[in-house]
Design a protein around this motif. Structure first.
Motif, PDB file in Angstrom:
ATOM      1  N   SER A 128       0.820  -1.217   0.000  1.00 46.90           N
ATOM      2  CA  SER A 128       0.000   0.000   0.000  1.00 46.90           C
ATOM      3  C   SER A 128       0.847   1.257   0.000  1.00 46.90           C
ATOM      4  CB  SER A 128      -0.924   0.010   1.226  1.00 46.90           C
ATOM      5  OG  SER A 128      -1.650  -1.190   1.328  1.00 46.90           O
ATOM      6  N   CYS A 138      -1.327  -2.340   4.077  1.00 42.24           N
ATOM      7  CA  CYS A 138      -2.534  -1.965   4.814  1.00 42.24           C
ATOM      8  C   CYS A 138      -3.731  -2.701   4.224  1.00 42.24           C
ATOM      9  CB  CYS A 138      -2.770  -0.451   4.745  1.00 42.24           C
ATOM     10  SG  CYS A 138      -1.338   0.554   5.220  1.00 42.24           S
ATOM     11  N   ASN A 139      -4.902  -2.481   4.846  1.00 39.40           N
ATOM     12  CA  ASN A 139      -6.125  -3.006   4.261  1.00 39.40           C
ATOM     13  C   ASN A 139      -6.301  -2.410   2.871  1.00 39.40           C
ATOM     14  OD1 ASN A 139      -6.579  -4.420   6.593  1.00 39.40           O
ATOM     15  ND2 ASN A 139      -8.113  -3.018   7.408  1.00 39.40           N
ATOM     16  N   SER A 142      -7.085   1.385   1.694  1.00 40.61           N
ATOM     17  CA  SER A 142      -7.213   2.222   2.889  1.00 40.61           C
ATOM     18  C   SER A 142      -5.847   2.390   3.537  1.00 40.61           C
ATOM     19  CB  SER A 142      -8.182   1.589   3.887  1.00 40.61           C
ATOM     20  OG  SER A 142      -7.611   0.420   4.453  1.00 40.61           O
ATOM     21  N   TRP A 143      -5.819   3.167   4.601  1.00 38.28           N
ATOM     22  CA  TRP A 143      -4.594   3.373   5.368  1.00 38.28           C
ATOM     23  C   TRP A 143      -4.838   2.976   6.822  1.00 38.28           C
ATOM     24  CZ3 TRP A 143      -0.372   3.559   2.797  1.00 38.28           C
ATOM     25  CH2 TRP A 143       0.823   3.908   3.403  1.00 38.28           C
ATOM     26  N   THR A 144      -5.456   1.792   6.996  1.00 37.63           N
ATOM     27  CA  THR A 144      -5.741   1.251   8.318  1.00 37.63           C
ATOM     28  C   THR A 144      -5.134  -0.139   8.438  1.00 37.63           C
ATOM     29  OG1 THR A 144      -7.847   0.324   7.530  1.00 37.63           O
ATOM     30  CG2 THR A 144      -7.904   2.527   8.515  1.00 37.63           C
ATOM     31  N   ASN A 145      -4.888  -0.549   9.695  1.00 37.52           N
ATOM     32  CA  ASN A 145      -4.311  -1.859   9.985  1.00 37.52           C
ATOM     33  C   ASN A 145      -3.014  -2.073   9.202  1.00 37.52           C
ATOM     34  OD1 ASN A 145      -4.227  -4.357  11.262  1.00 37.52           O
ATOM     35  ND2 ASN A 145      -5.288  -5.393   9.585  1.00 37.52           N
ATOM     36  N   CYS A 146      -2.153  -1.052   9.221  1.00 35.81           N
ATOM     37  CA  CYS A 146      -0.919  -1.098   8.431  1.00 35.81           C
ATOM     38  C   CYS A 146       0.175  -1.872   9.155  1.00 35.81           C
ATOM     39  CB  CYS A 146      -0.432   0.315   8.116  1.00 35.81           C
ATOM     40  SG  CYS A 146      -1.560   1.258   7.068  1.00 35.81           S
ATOM     41  N   LYS A 147       0.955  -2.607   8.377  1.00 37.54           N
ATOM     42  CA  LYS A 147       2.127  -3.305   8.869  1.00 37.54           C
ATOM     43  C   LYS A 147       3.335  -2.862   8.043  1.00 37.54           C
ATOM     44  CE  LYS A 147      -0.578  -7.344  10.280  1.00 37.54           C
ATOM     45  NZ  LYS A 147      -0.780  -8.815  10.131  1.00 37.54           N
ATOM     46  N   CYS A 174       2.388   6.910   0.125  1.00 38.58           N
ATOM     47  CA  CYS A 174       1.212   6.073  -0.101  1.00 38.58           C
ATOM     48  C   CYS A 174       0.937   5.964  -1.597  1.00 38.58           C
ATOM     49  CB  CYS A 174       0.016   6.696   0.630  1.00 38.58           C
ATOM     50  SG  CYS A 174      -1.560   5.927   0.269  1.00 38.58           S
ATOM     51  N   SER A 178      -6.574   5.418  -1.266  1.00 39.99           N
ATOM     52  CA  SER A 178      -6.868   6.302  -0.141  1.00 39.99           C
ATOM     53  C   SER A 178      -6.100   7.609  -0.246  1.00 39.99           C
ATOM     54  CB  SER A 178      -6.525   5.607   1.184  1.00 39.99           C
ATOM     55  OG  SER A 178      -5.124   5.428   1.320  1.00 39.99           O
TER      56      SER A 178
END
Length: 667
Positions: A128, A138-139, A142-147, A174, A178
């Protein structure tokens, strides 16, 4: 495909022949033409085809078993220039998804440079965000639950990814939906360069003997061509110019000792700057280099941080007395981060279990007597503070039936509320009076972080005659070719270490590198145009010679001189290159998601089309080829335009980058 060969001769001859000193005779022109044709045929016979270039140039330069030959083939000599290399040392392929994330990143490697891909690694998660040394997953969309991951490689150069924290990454941005639309497709070259650069850096870190010699990029793939420098053929023994070149070990050593590379570069520049025969001198003092000054300017904007440590000391001293039956213990008691107590405990021969024996009474609480309370100042929450020492001393302890002694305890070193026996012993029977001197020294340090911005681009940015061409922020290309890329760098963190500890500082950016183009270099070609225009318009070709008028600009103005050029005998020229068109039937076995190609095409039969140059007015058709148009001047522009338009429409948004199917657009 008509080609004009006679009509253009008048203007072309003038344009070419005005730039040289002329005056040749017809006989001289014919001899020169013959010599040129002979030389050209000799070169073409050795280098005039793909196979001959490969066998006579590429192989001798890359394989020591093949010798290079002179054009006439009379002399052979070794000419190997590079180390053993692979067709594909490293290849990275990306596949964006409808959400903008990279749903696939496939890394192919030739680890031993033998020409065979022997390691393929597919990144097991979405990409991502792209960083200079790793990536963010990330998911989707989106920019959530990123590793976070960094690129890594083993000793053989096999690439993989390793879990990391955001502080381990740098130059991140990014790429999914998103943050914008079609970011990867619009900037695929940048994305591939950053991903490939991080992977190559990981390979170099594990094994510095790999060297990248060339890079090719298409819209979804970046390919690196490499060498193993430990196998490089050293030409220093045969070419005097390379006698002082660094050894291979020195070259690979630069990777882990980059300041030495800078020093070597500066040393070479200094040594060559005064040598008129060196390439450095000739290039840096060329007319092009001098004229280029001032056109393009590179500047930087840097955020510089620093840590300063200040010390606050708290100390006092005095004298006092105490009662003890036998022993005395001391400690530094911590009430809270700001309040401390200097304490002692009197005991009988049984130790702490016999507190206050024969001395009577109790100080309350846990039984320890307070010699002195100590309060340090409130720390600044914006600073990193720490108590570095909390020293309590009881000196010159003596009196009654006791020996003399001194003691010291440090709450930071020994531990707060940790008791230390003073060493004084009172063997006399009953309670004894002991006098003593006391002192304490508390050392409190604070790290203060400060920063400033050094903007070396302010004057260029404020100059209305300057335009921003390129901008790189923390390794992320945000501006390219006078236009924004759509990429925005992500905040990153740096560690600044002081005497107390490490300050982790996060900022939106740390370093900006910009290229401005200022003004426009204006050249006045009006005099040249005047002279050239007169020469061309006045030229007259009467077959035997070419006459013209040549204006010359002198101190008093323009003067017109008459000139004449003797022309050589000209060979007859045809209107075009005679060619023929042939075709041969082929069987197409391609299969798509809708079925076999032959099921969809009407008629099912297809052909390969060839255009060939006629030899002695005969079409050189191969066996099985059908001659569609025999030798003549062929004009197939309409057919070529139709084919190109068909291909353009067929590929229009072939990949639905928005994630939604789109109707075919004609423009």
């Amino acid at each position: 495909m008509r080609m004009q060969s006679v009509r253009w001769s008048r203007n072309t001859a003038v344009s070419l022949m005005m730039s040289v000193t002329l005056g040749s005779t017809s006989a001289f022109g014919i001899d020169g033409k013959t010599a040129g044709q002979n030389a050209g045929q000799s070169a073409l016979s050795r280098f005039g085809s793909k196979n001959s270039v490969n066998s006579n140039i590429s192989l001798p330069m890359t394989n020591s078993s093949n010798l290079m030959q002179t054009v006439n083939g009379a002399t052979s000599f070794p000419a190997t220039l590079n180390a053993p290399s692979s067709a594909k040392f490293l290849e990275v392929m990306i596949q964006p998804s409808g959400t903008g994330d990279l749903q696939q990143v496939i890394i192919s490697q030739d680890l031993n440079t033998d020409g065979t891909i022997d390691n393929v690694h597919a990144v097991p998660s979405l990409v991502s965000g792209v960083c200079a040394n790793g990536f963010i997953s990330c998911n989707a969309g989106s920019w959530t639950n990123c590793k976070y991951y960094t690129w890594a490689a083993d000793a053989d150069g096999r690439v993989t990814e390793a879990p990391a924290s955001i502080t381990d990454l740098g130059g991140c941005y990014c790429i999914n939906s998103s943050c914008g639309s079609n970011l990867v497709w619009v900037n695929s070259a940048i994305v591939l360069k950053d991903i490939g650069g991080g992977i190559v850096n990981a390979v170099h870190t594990s094994n510095t003997s790999f060297t990248i010699t060339n890079v090719n990029t298409d819209i979804t793939t970046i390919t690196y061509y490499g060498q193993v420098t430990t196998k490089t053929n050293n030409a220093a023994t045969s070419v005097a110019a390379f006698a002082s070149s660094p050894t291979v070990d020195t070259l690979t050593g630069y990777y882990t000792n980059w300041p030495q590379l800078t020093a070597a570069r500066d040393s070479a520049a200094i040594s060559q700057s005064s040598d008129p025969s060196s390439f450095y001198y000739m290039i840096s003092n060329s007319g092009a280099a001098r004229e280029a000054q001032g056109k393009s300017s590179i500047c930087t904007v840097d955020r510089a941080g620093r840590v300063d440590t200040t010390t606050k000391s708290f100390n006092d001293s005095g004298s006092s007395a105490l009662c003890t039956d036998h022993l005395v213990y001391i400690r530094v008691h911590k009430v809270d981060d700001l309040t401390y107590q200097l304490e002692y405990l009197d005991t009988g021969p049984g130790g702490p279990g016999a507190a206050h024996n024969n001395c009577g009474g109790s100080p309350g609480g846990d039984g320890w007597h307070t010699v002195k309370p100590v309060t340090v100042s409130t720390p600044d929450p914006a600073k990193l503070g720490q108590l570095m020492s909390a020293n309590f001393n009881m000196n010159n302890m003596s009196g009654g039936g006791c020996n003399s002694a001194s003691a010291s305890v440090d709450g930071v070193i020994n531990g707060f509320d940790t008791s230390v026996q003073t060493g004084i012993v009172c063997p006399a029977k009953g309670a004894q009076g002991v006098s003593f001197d006391w002192s304490y020294f508390f050392d409190f340090k604070e790290d203060t972080y400060t920063e400033g911005v050094e903007d070396k681009c302010a004057s260029l940015a404020n100059d209305p005659d300057c335009r921003l061409k390129e901008e790189d922020i923390d390794g992320v290309v945000t501006y390219q070719n006078f236009n924004p890329t759509g990429f925005n760098q992500l905040p990153s963190c740096k560690n600044f270490t002081g005497q107390v500890g490490t300050n982790k500082i996060c900022r939106d950016w740390w370093h900006k590198k910009r290229t401005y183009v200022c003004g426009s270099q204006q050249y006045d070609f009006s005099d040249v145009a005047t002279r050239f225009g007169k020469v061309v318009s006045s030229a007259s070709d009467n077959t035997a010679n070419l006459t013209f008028q040549d204006p010359r600009l002198g101190p008093t103005g323009w003067n017109i001189a008459n000139g004449s050029i003797n022309l050589p005998q000209r060979d007859p020229a045809s209107e075009c290159e005679v060619a023929c068109k042939t075709r041969i039937a082929k069987t197409d076995t391609q299969v798509t998601t809708t079925g076999n190609v032959t099921d969809m095409r009407v008629p099912a039969q297809s052909y390969d089309i060839f255009y060939k140059t006629c030899i002695n007015n005969s079409c050189p058709a191969d066996p099985g080829e059908e001659i569609v148009i025999d030798c003549q001047c062929i004009n197939e522009f309409a057919e070529a335009a139709t084919v190109i338009q068909t291909l353009r429409l067929a590929g229009k948004d072939n990949i639905c980058s928005s994630g939604q199917k789109q109707p075919m657009q004609s423009r």
